[in-house]
Motif scaffolding. Sequence first.
Motif, mmCIF file in Angstrom:
data_model
loop_
_atom_site.group_PDB
_atom_site.id
_atom_site.type_symbol
_atom_site.label_atom_id
_atom_site.label_comp_id
_atom_site.label_asym_id
_atom_site.label_seq_id
_atom_site.Cartn_x
_atom_site.Cartn_y
_atom_site.Cartn_z
ATOM 1 N N GLU A 83 0.823 -1.211 0.000
ATOM 2 C CA GLU A 83 0.000 0.000 0.000
ATOM 3 C C GLU A 83 0.858 1.263 0.000
ATOM 4 O O GLU A 83 0.355 2.358 0.276
ATOM 5 N N HIS A 84 2.135 1.124 -0.326
ATOM 6 C CA HIS A 84 3.074 2.236 -0.142
ATOM 7 C C HIS A 84 3.067 3.157 -1.364
ATOM 8 O O HIS A 84 3.895 3.054 -2.261
ATOM 9 N N HIS A 85 2.143 4.103 -1.376
ATOM 10 C CA HIS A 85 1.958 5.007 -2.510
ATOM 11 C C HIS A 85 3.233 5.788 -2.812
ATOM 12 O O HIS A 85 3.608 5.964 -3.984
ATOM 13 N N HIS A 86 3.914 6.258 -1.780
ATOM 14 C CA HIS A 86 5.114 7.068 -2.011
ATOM 15 C C HIS A 86 6.192 6.265 -2.748
ATOM 16 O O HIS A 86 6.716 6.710 -3.774
ATOM 17 N N ALA A 118 -4.455 -1.092 -1.112
ATOM 18 C CA ALA A 118 -3.575 -1.662 -2.120
ATOM 19 C C ALA A 118 -3.763 -0.985 -3.471
ATOM 20 O O ALA A 118 -2.787 -0.617 -4.141
ATOM 21 N N ALA A 119 -5.000 -0.809 -3.894
ATOM 22 C CA ALA A 119 -5.259 -0.206 -5.203
ATOM 23 C C ALA A 119 -4.739 1.225 -5.256
ATOM 24 O O ALA A 119 -4.063 1.622 -6.213
ATOM 25 N N VAL A 159 -7.929 -9.616 -2.060
ATOM 26 C CA VAL A 159 -8.616 -8.367 -1.750
ATOM 27 C C VAL A 159 -9.102 -7.672 -3.021
ATOM 28 O O VAL A 159 -9.764 -6.626 -2.939
ATOM 29 N N TYR A 160 -8.780 -8.233 -4.175
ATOM 30 C CA TYR A 160 -9.274 -7.675 -5.432
ATOM 31 C C TYR A 160 -10.472 -8.500 -5.920
ATOM 32 O O TYR A 160 -11.191 -9.065 -5.120
ATOM 33 N N GLY A 161 -10.725 -8.546 -7.215
ATOM 34 C CA GLY A 161 -11.913 -9.231 -7.705
ATOM 35 C C GLY A 161 -13.168 -8.489 -7.307
ATOM 36 O O GLY A 161 -13.234 -7.242 -7.379
ATOM 37 N N PRO A 162 -14.210 -9.186 -6.838
ATOM 38 C CA PRO A 162 -15.467 -8.512 -6.462
ATOM 39 C C PRO A 162 -15.267 -7.419 -5.415
ATOM 40 O O PRO A 162 -15.958 -6.398 -5.453
ATOM 41 N N ALA A 163 -14.325 -7.617 -4.500
ATOM 42 C CA ALA A 163 -14.099 -6.592 -3.469
ATOM 43 C C ALA A 163 -13.605 -5.293 -4.090
ATOM 44 O O ALA A 163 -13.977 -4.195 -3.650
ATOM 45 N N LEU A 164 -12.776 -5.385 -5.109
ATOM 46 C CA LEU A 164 -12.275 -4.181 -5.776
ATOM 47 C C LEU A 164 -13.381 -3.524 -6.595
ATOM 48 O O LEU A 164 -13.485 -2.285 -6.625
ATOM 49 N N ALA A 165 -14.215 -4.333 -7.227
ATOM 50 C CA ALA A 165 -15.338 -3.757 -7.974
ATOM 51 C C ALA A 165 -16.266 -2.987 -7.033
ATOM 52 O O ALA A 165 -16.744 -1.888 -7.367
#
Length: 813
Positions: free
Chosen positions: A214-217, A246-247, A261-267
């Motif tokens: 999750e490290h955007h920087h 994460a996204a 954590v992606y798939g339907p959760a990301l949608a």
Amino acid sequence: MTGPEPTSAEEAREAVVVAALRALDLDTKTRLLAGQDMWSLPALPVIGLSSLVMSDGPVGVRGVRWSADAPSVALPSPTALAAAWDPELARRAGVLLAQEARRKGVHVLLAPTVNLHRSPLGGRHFECYSEDPYLTGVIGGGYVSGVQSGGVGTTVKHFVANDAETDRFTVDNRVSERALRELYLAPFEAIVRNARPWGVMTAYNSVNGTTMTEHHHLVEEVLRGEWGFDGVNVSDWTAARDTAGAANGGLDLAMPGPRTVYGPALARAVRDGRVAEATVDAAVRRVLRLAARAGALAGAEPAVTEPPAPVDGAALAREIARRSFVLVRNERRVLPLRPRGTVALIGAAARDARVLGGGSATVFPARTVSPLDGLTAALPDGTLTYAVGADPVTGPALDDPGFTVRAVCRNAAGEITGTRSAPGAAVQWMGTDLPEGVTHDTLDTVELTGTYTPRESGRHTFAVKGTGAFTLTVGGTTYYDGAQRPSQDDPSGTFFAAPVPRAEVELTAGEPVEVSLTHAVRLPEDLPMKVVTFALAHSGPPRDADELIAEAVEAARNADTAVVVVATTERVESEGFDRRDLRLPGRQDDLVHAVAAANPDTVVVVNSGSPVELPWRDEVAAILLTWFPGQEGGAALADVLTGVHEPGGRLPTTWGTLADAPVTQVVPVNGELPYSEDLFIGYRAWDRAGRTPTYPFGHGLGYTDWAYESLETDGTTVRVRVRNTGERPGREVIQLYLSPAEPAPDRPARGLAAFASVEAGPGESAEATVELPRRAFEVWDDTTKAWAFVKGSYEIFAGRSITDRRLTAPINV
């Protein structure tokens, strides 16, 4: 900063990617980013996307099967590859691995590992290259270029500061920005800028309070923004924990699928407004770009249309091994061995070779050449004897050749639903990799059934590796019927836990006995990855340790030369845990002391992936470090010991005792691990502490001698002339170290700036011309948040190690 200008082929490929992206709806896009199983992404026929397949590396390509019945070429460990100090050799290794990947239907190799040897206690250091960021970046860059020249992607890992294994899922590594930039990020930056990898893998750990997935920087601002990385960012397996985090942090792929954590959760996160759909589109575009480069997206020309010429895997593995071996001591020139002299080969590790490290780096070669095999083939009949001496393995060992078993799957009614071979008496089925006709829904039990044939008479021990319910039967008698529990919270703990002894049985040499180990498969429904893994292990009748050493001493006394092979084990060096000390396991140190006392011409071969203590080093004539030498290690060892080839390696990391090592803290306190040493790891730390290591960074001897004759520089280009003053051809690694004339207290006294290798025959001279990189004169400025070129006076040293500096010249910039 942006990357290089795209070529016309890249622009055409990108146009296909953009068109494919426009054809996908939100649910399909988020499903793609979640993966479909342990190793692959889903195919999307509507856009002509084939399933992208990934595989662990870095010493081979395992493929989707974790089993010896799907063999792979096994190269020497990354520490060995770095010890060769040759980026072209690393590139050739990468070309071979691309060939292996294509043979196994793999598009992306999960390698190389370019974390640093921060502390010698790091359990996974054999899988990394070096303590030095420059050497790591150069070797890693060669590896990446080689793999991708074969049309296969790489994922440089583990981004970033994943330098130890203790509490690796939860540890928060607290690192200054300057140390991050000058040390831990530096290899990644060099590889991204120079080799343009198609992928990067983000680590389990946190850095300065933020988990790396999750490290955007570090991902969006540094990796992509400053360095121009245009590839895919994939999580380490099960590392992604929060969908929006994460996204928005820049993670493209959350693996393994499909329960991430992606798939339907990301949608849902997009529809709820927590993640912008443009963020998802950017991630999908990068995944499709990877597919296009790898030839998995219809209509897009792959990045490589004609792969390199075929490579002989066994021959290259042997070459890398012998060129990686580091001769750190050779008194009285006991090596190479005298022609037709008698040799006593000693050590269990000489018979049962340790060719690679434990954990996800494991591959299964079709053959392994042990030191005993290699020397038996190379030496004249009647000149070689063998004695066990001491065994590094304390307790039951896996992959015992005495087992002949298969795996039988049954449903809840006890009906057989499928079978599969089980080489090594092990089951490691990941995701959908199950025997034909078997599904996780119907699988109730797996039985390893067959025979064990002992090679010695006496009391044998059988052990069980794995967690869950097991029933162990030997010779018709049930010795264990119970459950084993995991000893750690790490989801990968089952892979790394030691086998537990469960049966002691009297057996007769050569007489097979029936064995059966049944495992009741009970996988939780919410498990992120479905894995069925367990194994049978074995140890033979115990021998008196003093008696074994006495036998070895007698063999050594009756030979011209004693060659003792000592080694670590997978319980010492492996993914999943750090080392507690640097000692050799078992009675191996006692063995070397005793043999050296009996024969002054004792040669010790050290078979470990990273440093161990050598308390007998002043008692023996020669010490040869062979790392984990890969499948051809024994043949390469014979090449070097007999003088067919010289040992070509130089140390990529400092060897010393744990008591003297400057950086030893790898255990977090309250969840945090402060990198309080800041810039001072490896030789920088030894320098600062004023301590003398056992053998310094860069050290290594050959079978000839070199005189350093001249060093000239104009400040950017350095020319060094050397002469071979010995009696045989050789290769010399010329190392250049840069030192500020007046080093500041917060700045290392010297650092590796560049290196080059030359070859010359007896009496011949050779010259190396090396360009000094600008970064050698730069430091990270925490105030301006930028690299600062430090003007002033420097000295450039040319020599054979960080401490063996032969020539010097001033530089003013």
